[in-house]
Design an enzyme around this catalytic site. Sequence first.
Site, PDB file in Angstrom:
ATOM      1  CG  LEU A 137      -1.845  -1.217   1.364  1.00 25.93           C
ATOM      2  CD1 LEU A 137      -2.739  -1.049   2.589  1.00 25.93           C
ATOM      3  CD2 LEU A 137      -2.684  -1.422   0.111  1.00 25.93           C
ATOM      4  CG  ASN A 171     -11.000   8.962 -10.341  1.00 27.36           C
ATOM      5  OD1 ASN A 171     -11.862   8.092 -10.434  1.00 27.36           O
ATOM      6  ND2 ASN A 171     -11.259  10.164  -9.857  1.00 27.36           N
ATOM      7  CE  LYS A 172      -2.082   4.040 -10.100  1.00 27.15           C
ATOM      8  NZ  LYS A 172      -1.763   3.008 -11.134  1.00 27.15           N
ATOM      9  CG  HIS A 210      -3.390   1.370  -1.947  1.00 25.88           C
ATOM     10  ND1 HIS A 210      -2.058   1.312  -2.277  1.00 25.88           N
ATOM     11  CD2 HIS A 210      -4.038   0.644  -2.894  1.00 25.88           C
ATOM     12  CE1 HIS A 210      -1.904   0.579  -3.372  1.00 25.88           C
ATOM     13  NE2 HIS A 210      -3.093   0.173  -3.773  1.00 25.88           N
TER      14      HIS A 210
END
Length: 281
Positions: A33, A150-151, A37
């Site tokens: 992470l 959204n990446k 995240h």
Amino acid sequence: MITSAHIDDIRTQVRAWRAQGETVAFVPTMGNLHQGHITLVKEAAKKCDHVVVSIFVNPMQFGQNEDLDAYPRTLEADSQALTVAGAELLFTPTPAIIYPKGLAQQTYVEVPGISDVLCGASRPGHFRGVATIVCKLFNIVLPDVAFFGNKDYQQLLVIRTMVEDLSLPIEIIGVDTIREASGLAMSSRNGYLTEEEKAAAPALKKAIDAMAQGIKQGVSIEQVTEEAKASLIAAGFTPDYLEVRHATTLANAEPQDQALVILAAAYLGKARLIDNLRFDR
């Protein structure tokens, strides 16, 4: 934070929360992470009473010659970060728990059309693996809301389409891309970059930004794309794709389309980096 690899444990805890009339948010991850995240978890904690996170490196979404075995497993550090961020339940299944019959005999979910272009063309079967594991995790956790970055723009659209087509009663929320100070989108695969490559990596976002600016000024998509590819190659990238698409369907952009998205994938050393920019013409 409660941690379990077992489906029944997750369902029992979620049922207990639901019996109290409380809401449940879910953040599926593959671990290793980063701040992107953690931002998802914090946003989930704002929205719902409880947050469930999964960590599962999903073999179904990795193709041949991809980095399944090399993908970093950092469970202890991940667990500490999730506790601080507000997660209360962590699901850490093994492949044997998720796919007890093996991948060859596993029922799968496939979202046609939108899964076949861009990353789907470069990585055949990838989005089938994504849709299958996310659908299965949704059925295990039964959240009210699920959060995604959204990446991974195409992945987000695949999941939204799956949820709509299968009438799943889950709200899907996309969260803005979290970036390094340099502008590089945060990714678990950034760890593969050398120091020299990290210095070159921001060229990907710069190329996308320049494309959007050119399109807004009336320059043709073909011209801005060629210029962006040239700039990436000059920076040391090997472009996989660099395309302008309709923002919601991922169809090829037409002159009348106003809502557009630029999607890019390019190799820098061993790392395959992706980024995107949604904008209005």
